[in-house]
Design an enzyme around this catalytic site. Structure first.
Site, mmCIF file in Angstrom:
data_model
loop_
_atom_site.group_PDB
_atom_site.id
_atom_site.type_symbol
_atom_site.label_atom_id
_atom_site.label_comp_id
_atom_site.label_asym_id
_atom_site.label_seq_id
_atom_site.Cartn_x
_atom_site.Cartn_y
_atom_site.Cartn_z
ATOM 1 N N LYS A 57 -11.190 -1.596 6.730
ATOM 2 C CA LYS A 57 -9.972 -1.347 7.496
ATOM 3 C C LYS A 57 -10.330 -0.878 8.909
ATOM 4 O O LYS A 57 -11.024 0.126 9.072
ATOM 5 C CB LYS A 57 -9.145 -0.284 6.765
ATOM 6 C CG LYS A 57 -7.997 0.314 7.540
ATOM 7 C CD LYS A 57 -7.297 1.342 6.655
ATOM 8 C CE LYS A 57 -6.418 2.271 7.442
ATOM 9 N NZ LYS A 57 -5.715 3.236 6.576
ATOM 10 N N GLU A 96 0.857 -1.186 0.000
ATOM 11 C CA GLU A 96 0.000 0.000 0.000
ATOM 12 C C GLU A 96 0.897 1.241 0.000
ATOM 13 O O GLU A 96 1.501 1.584 1.007
ATOM 14 C CB GLU A 96 -0.902 -0.002 1.234
ATOM 15 C CG GLU A 96 -1.762 1.237 1.390
ATOM 16 C CD GLU A 96 -2.467 1.295 2.732
ATOM 17 O OE1 GLU A 96 -2.719 2.417 3.227
ATOM 18 O OE2 GLU A 96 -2.777 0.224 3.303
ATOM 19 N N THR A 100 -4.152 6.151 2.009
ATOM 20 C CA THR A 100 -4.446 7.543 2.393
ATOM 21 C C THR A 100 -5.126 8.270 1.240
ATOM 22 O O THR A 100 -4.805 9.410 0.907
ATOM 23 C CB THR A 100 -3.177 8.292 2.843
ATOM 24 O OG1 THR A 100 -2.363 7.421 3.642
ATOM 25 C CG2 THR A 100 -3.536 9.494 3.709
#
Length: 235
Positions: free
Chosen positions: A154, A65, A94
Site C-alpha cells: 500500500k 476494507e 488500520t
C-alpha cells in the site's frame, strides 16, 4: 449481500459461490487486482459502515476494507461475512498489530491492510495464508514489505507521494505490486493506474455521502471509479 445490475463486474471472471473463508489467498489477490478498486470504509458507527458497504457493493466495488477505526469493526466484518456475497471481498484496515489481525481474520476478513509494516502482523497473516497489504512511503519501505511476504504494498499517504512515486519505484522494482491509498479521486485515478498501480484504495472521495445519508451517491461514484479504472487500463 449485494445485488448488482448491469455489467460493472464483468471485468473479471465471476467465481462460484463459496464460503468466504474458503477463498484461497491467490484468488483474493487475483480479484483485488482484477477489480482494481478497494473501498476504504471509515464510519461513525456500525450502521453507517454497513450502509457504505452495501452501497459500494451495488456500485460494483469488489473489495471492501473495514477499518478498525470503525466502532465495533470486528462485529461489522463478522456481520457482513455472514451475508452471501460471492462477488465482494471483505478486508480489515488500520490493523496495527498481530492481535488485531487475528481478531479480524476470525471475524471473516479475507485480507489485512496496515498503514505501515509490522513484521509480526506479516508473519501471522502468512501463517494463515491471508493477504497482507502494509503501507510504505519510501522505496526502502517497499522492499522491506516485500521481504516480509507482502504481495501488494500500500502506497501511503497517497496524497503526499503522488502517482510519480509509483512510477519511480517501478523503475528499479518492476516486480513491486503497488496500491495507493489516500488522495485517490475520480480526477487522478487514471494517473495512478497508468503509473503502474495494480489497484487503488479510495476512502472519503468515495464514501463522503454517508455523512449526510446520501448512500445513493456512493453507488454512483463507485460506478464511476470502476469505469475510470477500466478506461485507464485500456479495456
Amino acid at each position: 449481500m449485494f445485488k448488482k445490475n448491469g455489467g460493472n463486474l464483468a471485468a473479471y471472471n465471476r467465481p462460484k459461490k463459496i464460503n468466504s473463508m474458503s477463498i484461497a489467498k491467490t484468488e483474493v489477490l487475483r480479484r483485488i487486482v482484477a477489480s482494481g478498486l478497494v473501498a476504504v470504509i471509515r464510519a461513525d458507527n456500525r450502521e453507517q459502515a454497513e450502509g457504505i458497504a452495501e452501497s459500494c457493493g451495488l456500485g460494483g466495488v469488489a473489495a471492501l476494507e473495514i477499518t478498525f477505526t470503525v466502532p465495533g469493526a470486528s462485529g461489522v466484518i463478522e456481520h457482513l461475512a455472514k451475508k452471501p456475497s460471492p462477488h465482494v471481498l471483505l478486508g480489515a484496515g488500520t490493523v496495527l498489530d498481530p492481535e488485531t489481525a487475528r481478531i479480524a481474520i476470525l471475524a471473516g476478513a479475507q485480507f489485512v491492510v496496515s498503514p505501515s509494516l509490522n513484521p509480526e502482523t506479516a508473519r501471522l497473516c502468512n501463517r494463515y495464508q491471508v493477504p497482507y497489504l502494509p503501507g510504505a512511503a519510501t522505496i526502502r519501505d517497499v522492499v522491506e514489505a516485500m521481504e516480509c511476504g507482502a504481495d501488494i504494498v500500500k502506497v501511503f499517504p497517497g496524497e503526499i507521494l503522488g502517482p510519480a512515486f509509483v512510477k519511480a519505484v517501478k523503475g528499479p522494482l518492476p516486480q513491486a505490486q503497488l496500491m495507493p491509498t489516500g488522495g485517490v479521486s475520480l480526477e487522478n485515478v487514471g494517473d495512478w493506474i497508468k503509473a503502474g498501480s495494480v489497484a487503488v484504495g479510495v476512502g472519503g472521495n468515495l464514501t463522503a455521502g454517508a455523512k449526510t445519508g446520501d448512500f445513493a451517491s456512493i453507488t454512483r461514484i463507485a460506478e464511476q471509479f470502476v469505469e475510470k479504472i477500466r478506461q485507464a487500463r485500456g479495456k
